[in-house]
Design an enzyme around this catalytic site. Structure first.
Site, PDB file in Angstrom:
ATOM      1  N   GLY A  25      -5.403  -4.572   3.127  1.00 58.87           N
ATOM      2  CA  GLY A  25      -4.335  -5.084   1.928  1.00 58.87           C
ATOM      3  C   GLY A  25      -4.044  -6.274   2.270  1.00 58.87           C
TER       4      GLY A  25
ATOM      5  N   CYS B  13     -11.515   3.405  -0.649  1.00 61.32           N
ATOM      6  CA  CYS B  13     -10.874   2.218  -0.258  1.00 61.32           C
ATOM      7  C   CYS B  13     -10.892   1.446  -1.603  1.00 61.32           C
ATOM      8  CB  CYS B  13     -11.056   1.451   1.022  1.00 61.32           C
ATOM      9  SG  CYS B  13      -9.804   0.186   1.296  1.00 61.32           S
TER      10      CYS B  13
ATOM     11  N   THR C  76      -9.004  -1.387  -1.988  1.00 59.64           N
ATOM     12  CA  THR C  76      -8.754  -2.801  -1.539  1.00 59.64           C
ATOM     13  C   THR C  76     -10.157  -3.112  -1.428  1.00 59.64           C
ATOM     14  OG1 THR C  76      -6.715  -2.072  -0.676  1.00 59.64           O
ATOM     15  CG2 THR C  76      -7.593  -4.254   0.090  1.00 59.64           C
TER      16      THR C  76
ATOM     17  N   CYS D 154      -4.218   3.463  -4.123  1.00 56.99           N
ATOM     18  CA  CYS D 154      -4.548   3.251  -2.425  1.00 56.99           C
ATOM     19  C   CYS D 154      -5.008   4.627  -2.122  1.00 56.99           C
ATOM     20  CB  CYS D 154      -3.515   2.555  -1.926  1.00 56.99           C
ATOM     21  SG  CYS D 154      -3.809   2.466  -0.251  1.00 56.99           S
TER      22      CYS D 154
HETATM   23  N1  DGL Z   1      -6.871   2.871   1.711  1.00 55.49           N
HETATM   24  C1  DGL Z   1      -6.911   1.516   1.349  1.00 55.49           C
HETATM   25  C2  DGL Z   1      -6.952   1.578  -0.299  1.00 55.49           C
HETATM   26  O1  DGL Z   1      -7.450   2.421  -0.873  1.00 55.49           O
HETATM   27  C3  DGL Z   1      -6.135   0.644   1.672  1.00 55.49           C
HETATM   28  C4  DGL Z   1      -5.260   0.301   2.822  1.00 55.49           C
HETATM   29  C5  DGL Z   1      -5.168  -0.882   3.417  1.00 55.49           C
HETATM   30  O2  DGL Z   1      -4.594  -1.722   3.089  1.00 55.49           O
HETATM   31  O3  DGL Z   1      -6.189  -0.998   4.491  1.00 55.49           O
HETATM   32  O4  DGL Z   1      -6.803   0.493  -0.833  1.00 55.49           O
END
Ligand code: DGL
Length: 269
Positions: free
Chosen positions: A50, A81, A83, A194
């Site tokens: 992020g 993810c 992001t 997230c």
């Molecule tokens: N799990 C990730 C998402 O769905 C992000 C976590 C991170 O900042 O690495 O955005």
């Protein structure tokens, strides 16, 4: 040889995230389809995603996925993810012939079900600034007031929670507070944009200033994965294998948490 979607009874499916958040997606996929050889891969060497600049994130995800696809030859890959998905899917699809299933903010169902027409998108700072996210709002939430809440700390707090390292109520409450608007009408729906955040869902519910619907798209992602796979075959044998780019072996609390997601033993390379 690449695993084949058409012929394999136990297709290999790679589930990828920056850290432990993708486990919330893996859990739904494995509940829906028992016949998959699931591989969980976490790029914990550079977690959290992020905070990365766009170019750095594209380059990193692209090179890690090259390595993972060469190593495991999956029939399908899930970018669990938000992001990464909101930025890197076109690059990955251009490079690799396998299907990719991404994870993007569930803005459409959230706005459709909101009665007060006040929704929040709780995400990482990376996801809230994406054109992709803005385009979803324009297309599907024009009749809603949408608060984009980018938290730099919630994903690390979710990891700390799972590792048994403690995340205090005060820390979590502070991060979710901006998702609650009361301008005469109150926010009634919060998108968990997230994959780490469902790990903290019970704590969010306990700390929320008022009850809201929390939208977790993991089950919908699992259905999308299943729709791209051949019909259910023989159940896969053995535990889910896991790959951590840091090469660090998980401590006892994390090992126990991973076990609860069906991951044992852990292959840390
Ligand atoms: N799990 C990730 C998402 O769905 C992000 C976590 C991170 O900042 O690495 O955005």
């Amino acid at each position: 040889m690449q695993d084949s979607l058409a012929t394999s009874v136990n297709p290999t499916v790679l589930v990828f995230d920056s850290g432990l958040g993708g486990l919330t997606v893996l859990r739904e996929i494995s509940a829906l389809r028992r016949n998959l050889k699931l591989v969980y891969a976490a790029d914990d060497a550079v977690f959290p995603y992020g905070r990365l600049e766009d170019d750095a994130l594209i380059a990193r995800v692209s090179s890690v996925m090259d390595e993972l696809i060469a190593r495991y030859r999956p029939a399908l890959a899930v970018i669990a993810c938000n992001t990464a998905s909101t930025l890197t899917l076109p690059v990955l699809r251009a490079k690799h012939a396998i299907p990719f299933v991404g994870t993007v903010p569930a803005i459409k169902p959230a706005c459709a079900q909101s009665k007060t027409k006040r929704i929040s998108v709780l995400a990482t700072p990376g996801t809230v600034k994406r054109d992709y996210t803005r385009a979803l709002i324009e297309e599907f939430a024009s009749d809603c007031v949408v608060d984009l809440v980018g938290s730099p700390w919630l994903a690390p707090l979710a990891e700390a929670h799972l590792r048994g390292e403690g995340a205090t109520d005060e820390e979590i409450a502070k991060e979710i507070a901006p998702a609650f608007r009361d301008d005469g009408a109150k926010t009634d729906t919060v998108v968990l944009a997230c994959t780490h955040y469902p790990l903290l869902l019970e704590r969010f519910k306990a700390l929320a200033p008022w009850p809201v619907a929390w939208i977790d798209p993991a089950a919908a992602i699992a259905r999308r994965v299943a729709s791209l796979l051949p019909p259910q075959g023989q159940p896969a044998k053995g535990p889910v294998s896991a790959y951590f780019t840091s090469g660090k072996a998980p401590g006892p609390a994390l090992a126990a948490a991973l076990q609860s997601f069906g991951i044992e033993p852990v292959t840390a390379i």
